[in-house]
Design a protein around this motif. Structure first.
Motif, mmCIF file in Angstrom:
data_model
loop_
_atom_site.group_PDB
_atom_site.id
_atom_site.type_symbol
_atom_site.label_atom_id
_atom_site.label_comp_id
_atom_site.label_asym_id
_atom_site.label_seq_id
_atom_site.Cartn_x
_atom_site.Cartn_y
_atom_site.Cartn_z
ATOM 1 N N HIS A 185 -3.012 -2.010 -4.769
ATOM 2 C CA HIS A 185 -3.085 -0.708 -4.080
ATOM 3 C C HIS A 185 -1.925 0.143 -4.600
ATOM 4 C CE1 HIS A 185 -4.339 1.498 -0.268
ATOM 5 N NE2 HIS A 185 -3.353 2.231 -0.753
ATOM 6 N N ASP A 226 -8.146 3.263 4.190
ATOM 7 C CA ASP A 226 -7.409 3.762 3.030
ATOM 8 C C ASP A 226 -7.539 5.262 2.800
ATOM 9 O OD1 ASP A 226 -6.700 1.146 2.749
ATOM 10 O OD2 ASP A 226 -7.690 0.795 0.832
ATOM 11 N N ASP A 230 0.815 -1.217 0.000
ATOM 12 C CA ASP A 230 0.000 0.000 0.000
ATOM 13 C C ASP A 230 0.850 1.270 0.000
ATOM 14 O OD1 ASP A 230 -2.088 -1.870 0.467
ATOM 15 O OD2 ASP A 230 -1.885 -1.643 2.637
ATOM 16 N N GLU A 270 -11.549 -0.262 -3.072
ATOM 17 C CA GLU A 270 -10.691 0.298 -2.012
ATOM 18 C C GLU A 270 -9.508 0.996 -2.669
ATOM 19 O OE1 GLU A 270 -9.326 -3.071 0.298
ATOM 20 O OE2 GLU A 270 -8.088 -3.831 -1.333
ATOM 21 N N ARG A 280 3.485 -8.687 1.237
ATOM 22 C CA ARG A 280 3.634 -8.020 -0.052
ATOM 23 C C ARG A 280 4.940 -7.229 -0.132
ATOM 24 N NH1 ARG A 280 -2.228 -5.543 0.980
ATOM 25 N NH2 ARG A 280 -1.246 -5.463 3.034
HETATM 26 O O1 FUB Z 1 -3.101 -3.563 3.589
HETATM 27 C C1 FUB Z 1 -4.402 -3.866 4.023
HETATM 28 C C2 FUB Z 1 -5.401 -3.561 2.962
HETATM 29 O O2 FUB Z 1 -5.130 -4.324 1.808
HETATM 30 C C3 FUB Z 1 -5.400 -2.145 2.459
HETATM 31 O O3 FUB Z 1 -5.956 -1.230 3.343
HETATM 32 C C4 FUB Z 1 -6.128 -2.327 1.197
HETATM 33 O O4 FUB Z 1 -6.082 -1.250 0.329
HETATM 34 C C5 FUB Z 1 -5.456 -3.572 0.656
HETATM 35 O O5 FUB Z 1 -4.281 -3.270 -0.023
#
Ligand code: FUB
Length: 350
Positions: free
Chosen positions: A304, A164, A44, A253, A330
């Motif tokens: 993201h 977010d 993110d 999101e 990630r």
């Molecule tokens: O990292 C947790 C969640 O996963 C984020 O808030 C979302 O945007 C997704 O990437």
């Protein structure tokens, strides 16, 4: 099923890309998009340019051994690190822990995707975290340095909810926060204005307008909302709202806002279809007209991103799961974002 097929295609494409060692785009981007951070898991990435330098505010993924579910319970993060880069293919410096969940008095669990802003000679870190009742709220913490450490306000931003936050300061100095995420991000639970914990994913009404991200103008002190939150309406080219059943195009999101040649570009993840999509408007409040997908699925479930201009070129920061192969572990990356002469975004095929 559609989504699984797409993910399979994406993984095969990624495997063949890796096998040939990637492609070389130009001299200002790396030869291939490599993970920017290799000792921690990061996701993110919200990137900003402060004082001519790039600062990245990502989530810090950890293995918390929480089973995967549709509400993102496996994303059980507990702190944030800030990173900086002098140039796009330069060294990435880790400035250490900028904010820890134990220093946020109202926080319960799950520190998700943050963002940052600069105003009033102060840096502001905005972060979503579940409160002690397990409801996502958005907090704010301040520092005199872009790298922190940040000190959290004693309570979440009044009237904040969901996840977010993406904070955008317009050319006239007005700052807006875009926020929200459905499913685990809990946006659907607020659709009446009251919190309803029984709504787990969406409203299940495919032929009705999709749930909207939110936008709100920030007060001058950057600690509170200056007005009631509004919907970020996304319309199709016929002026009709995107429908909830339109999973390839509707907001899920990961909102971001950037401005290019006077137009506002609202970009976001479509979540369960794994695209990055964008819509444009003449106003930061919208309504926005859907323009298309600009990034195809990456490896991993979540998608993201953030977009910045740096030294006359545009870049997208994003994540995938190249290092771990696991959805909740990630790694962030950067790649150049190209436009067509009319300002539309060229499609990125990771
Ligand atoms: O990292 C947790 C969640 O996963 C984020 O808030 C979302 O945007 C997704 O990437």
């Amino acid at each position: 099923m559609i989504s699984y097929n797409r993910k399979l295609i994406s993984i095969l494409a990624w495997a063949s890309f890796s096998a040939v060692g990637g492609v070389c785009q130009n001299t200002t981007t790396p030869a291939s998009p490599k993970p920017l951070v290799t000792d921690l898991y990061t996701a993110d990435p919200s990137a900003h340019v402060f004082n001519g330098k790039i600062y990245i505010y990502p989530s810090h993924d950890i293995e918390a051994n929480v089973p995967q579910d549709d509400e993102g319970g496996h994303f059980d993060m507990r702190d944030y690190h800030v990173y900086s880069m002098d140039k796009i293919d330069g060294k990435v410096t880790d400035h250490g822990v900028a904010l820890d969940i134990k220093d946020v008095p109202w926080a319960g669990r799950q520190m998700w995707a943050p963002d940052a802003a600069y105003k009033n000679d102060t840096y502001y870190l905005y972060f979503p975290v579940k409160d002690k009742q397990d409801v996502f709220r958005i907090g704010v913490a301040t520092s005199k340095s872009p790298t922190g450490p940040f000190k959290a306000e004693p309570a979440p931003i009044p009237g904040s909810f969901s996840i977010d936050p993406a904070v955008f300061t317009d050319t006239d100095g007005t700052t807006y926060m875009y926020f929200g995420g459905i499913w685990g991000g809990q946006l659907q639970r607020w659709h009446t204005g009251e919190y309803n914990a029984s709504l787990k994913t969406d409203l299940g009404k495919d032929n009705e307008p999709a749930l909207s991200a939110k936008v709100v103008r920030m007060s001058n002190d950057m600690l509170t909302f200056a007005e009631p939150v509004r919907d970020v309406q996304i319309l199709d080219k016929n002026g009709k709202p995107l429908l909830a059943g339109d999973h390839d195009r509707r907001f899920f999101e990961g909102a971001w806002m950037h401005k290019y040649q006077g137009r506002y570009y609202f970009s976001y993840s479509t979540g369960d279809t794994h695209f990055l999509a964008y819509a444009t408007s003449d106003s930061p409040y919208g309504p926005f007209t859907y323009q298309g997908t600009f990034m195809e699925p990456v490896t991993g479930w979540t998608t993201h991103h953030s977009i910045i201009e740096f030294k006359g070129r545009w870049y997208i920061f994003y994540h995938d799961v190249e290092r771990s192969g696991k959805t909740h572990l990630r790694n962030i990356k950067v790649w150049e974002l190209k436009r067509k002469p009319d300002g539309s975004l060229e499609l990125i095929k990771p």
